[in-house]
Design a protein around this motif. Sequence first.
Motif, PDB file in Angstrom:
ATOM      1  N   ALA A 114       0.830  -1.205   0.000  1.00 18.68           N
ATOM      2  CA  ALA A 114       0.000   0.000   0.000  1.00 18.68           C
ATOM      3  C   ALA A 114       0.864   1.254   0.000  1.00 18.68           C
ATOM      4  N   ILE A 115       1.920   1.249   0.802  1.00 17.51           N
ATOM      5  CA  ILE A 115       2.825   2.405   0.827  1.00 17.51           C
ATOM      6  C   ILE A 115       3.503   2.566  -0.524  1.00 17.51           C
ATOM      7  N   GLN A 116       3.949   1.445  -1.087  1.00 19.70           N
ATOM      8  CA  GLN A 116       4.643   1.497  -2.374  1.00 19.70           C
ATOM      9  C   GLN A 116       3.719   1.968  -3.497  1.00 19.70           C
ATOM     10  N   ALA A 117       2.491   1.449  -3.530  1.00 20.02           N
ATOM     11  CA  ALA A 117       1.588   1.742  -4.643  1.00 20.02           C
ATOM     12  C   ALA A 117       0.890   3.089  -4.500  1.00 20.02           C
ATOM     13  N   LEU A 118       0.606   3.506  -3.262  1.00 15.30           N
ATOM     14  CA  LEU A 118      -0.216   4.698  -3.053  1.00 15.30           C
ATOM     15  C   LEU A 118       0.559   5.879  -2.496  1.00 15.30           C
ATOM     16  N   GLY A 119       1.805   5.647  -2.061  1.00 15.14           N
ATOM     17  CA  GLY A 119       2.582   6.726  -1.459  1.00 15.14           C
ATOM     18  C   GLY A 119       3.476   7.435  -2.455  1.00 15.14           C
ATOM     19  N   GLY A 284      -6.666  -0.788  -8.331  1.00 16.15           N
ATOM     20  CA  GLY A 284      -5.888  -1.456  -9.360  1.00 16.15           C
ATOM     21  C   GLY A 284      -4.416  -1.517  -9.008  1.00 16.15           C
ATOM     22  N   ALA A 285      -3.935  -0.478  -8.336  1.00 15.83           N
ATOM     23  CA  ALA A 285      -2.531  -0.453  -7.927  1.00 15.83           C
ATOM     24  C   ALA A 285      -2.237  -1.489  -6.846  1.00 15.83           C
ATOM     25  N   LEU A 286      -3.290  -1.988  -6.177  1.00 17.13           N
ATOM     26  CA  LEU A 286      -3.116  -2.945  -5.085  1.00 17.13           C
ATOM     27  C   LEU A 286      -3.410  -4.382  -5.509  1.00 17.13           C
TER      28      LEU A 286
END
Length: 666
Positions: A114-119, A284-286
């Motif tokens: 989540a940090i990688q995809a949304l941060g 989608g990023a997750l």
Amino acid sequence: MSTPSSTDVTPATVAAVQLALDGRWHALRDEVRARDDFAHLRVDPDTGVESYRAAVGEMLVRLADEGHAVHGFPVAVGGRGDIGGSVVSFEMLAYADLSLQVKSGVQWGLFGGAIQALGNAEQHARYLPGVMDLSLPGCFAMTETGHGSDVQSVHTTATYDAATGELVIDTPTESARKDYIGGAARDARMAAVFVQLYSGGERHGVHAVLVPVRSDDGEVLPGVEIVDDGHKEGLNGVDNGRLSFHGVRVPRENLLDRYGTVAEDGTYSSSIESENRRFFTMLGALVRGRVSVSGSAVGAAALAQTIAVRYGEARRQFAAPGSDEEITVLDYLAHQRKLLPGLARTYAMRFAQNELVEMLHDVQTTREAGGDVDEKRQRELESRAAGTKALTTWHATATIQACREACGGQGYLSENRLGQLRADTDVFTTFEGDNTVLLQLVAKGLISGYADDFGHLDTLGTVRFVADQVLDTVAERTSLRQLAERLRAVAPGRDEEDVRDRSWQVKLLDDREEHTLDGLVRRLRPARDKGISPERQFAIFNGAQDHLLRAARSHLDGLVLDAFVRAIDACTDPSARALLGKVCDLYALSLIEEDKGWFLEHGRISATRSKAITAEVNRLCLELRPHARALVDAFGIPEAWIGAPIATGAEQRRQDEARAHAASLA
């Protein structure tokens, strides 16, 4: 690797089949297989919940210390930037302990993911090193007691206070508490919490916020309420818990703001104007989590089948006519029927999973590098991940149960692992998306042909979309028809009456998909009528759900068969190709046999052909029986990892002793 049971399947052939099964990341799989400590990572099933959790926690630390987590994280923060490799290495943990696997997935796949995809880049640098080395244990708080699959309607709120520059996190009702959160009950220090974001008096939809939940010494922080979910049917090494927040304040910078940010004065901005599109872009990023669960299910099924086939080759029952020698149970057709079609399906699922991992890797690597990802390709990834996860997890549930039954009372003993595998994987069908809901997502994509807005709608929005669209044409066709034509071109002389003619198998599945999808569209078409009420629109959609699910399943069956055929085409070893061809025939024909009621009802096969299909499935089981051990050996599970006494020689020793005793009496 163990010696195959058939004289005409050599170790070289088994190695070639294993290479095909291992796919693009075969070298990484071998790197993980080379570990000599995985046999010791497994925990005794008699271990109490607290001791089990502690042991899994210690094992997770060991994996972190050895760099097991770095594959999928960015190179800039110390990772390898290998997203596909992260999924493959996670999948391999299924052979050790599923609680350990899920616990690692929560830490590195969900929380870190989540940090990688949304941060943003700064958040990556601040948090991801601690995620990788486990100095920052975390959890992924999306699901609520009252909202599971419907993430867009979560009730937890994050309200920006411009006076202090903080986000205030609240759980307004009991149904809004975050539930079933792995890591929450014992270990997590921080949670990635999915909330409805408010700033400037307006709601901006679902976003994720990093919220500390415990201090460094493990004390629950003020305003955070944590309740242990307690003992579960399986996966008791994972500390699932419920989280509630009561006026918890975190800095504005804790908002994971890749797709939407709040300025110091409370102004909200996003590069994606539509709230619906923004939400589904975030989800989608997750998608990696869903792909990982699918791989876990395939691995668990492979392990169960390895145990059951090995036992079936050793266990003897009832003497053959005219002989004192008892018959090996795997020589009975009924036993072959119980195990071998499922084994063929595991092969098919592995090849489909390999293609899914490659697609995930290519799409997300492009995104991480700042490149443009084709939206249609992203939608295809999301749809395939949803559908494959549904198929593989349902398959694992059915397969492990069949393997347990095939091992009789021995399969019921905890030491032989099947009961624990069954308990631990049961939840796979409902986490990372309930399978029935996931199949509906696949079907929606088929109807719309990946139209821009369709996949971003809730149920009522879907119905309205259908009402507004011209549904005289359906989605883009899969590659099944083109595959059938190519196969006919390659082998034009094949007898059309031969049920092993793969072009015929493919064409039959293609006809089913096309007919089912056309039927679904016809059933939904009345929703287009002008003046129809929303209630009637919903009734039409609801009344077509059986057709919706069948259309999705038919489409996915075709994708899986397509992946199997491509894997055979890519295999360069002639003997391995021939063996895989028989396994593929068994997969396709058992699939058709399973649904032959539909094919008969719709005039696609005759009663005579229906009987021929069943006879050919029996014949293939008999042909593949001598190679059963070779086929499970090709999964490449190291001997020390298997762990079940009935699969590691104990049963064979008992049988040898019994025969020696009988001989002494004679």
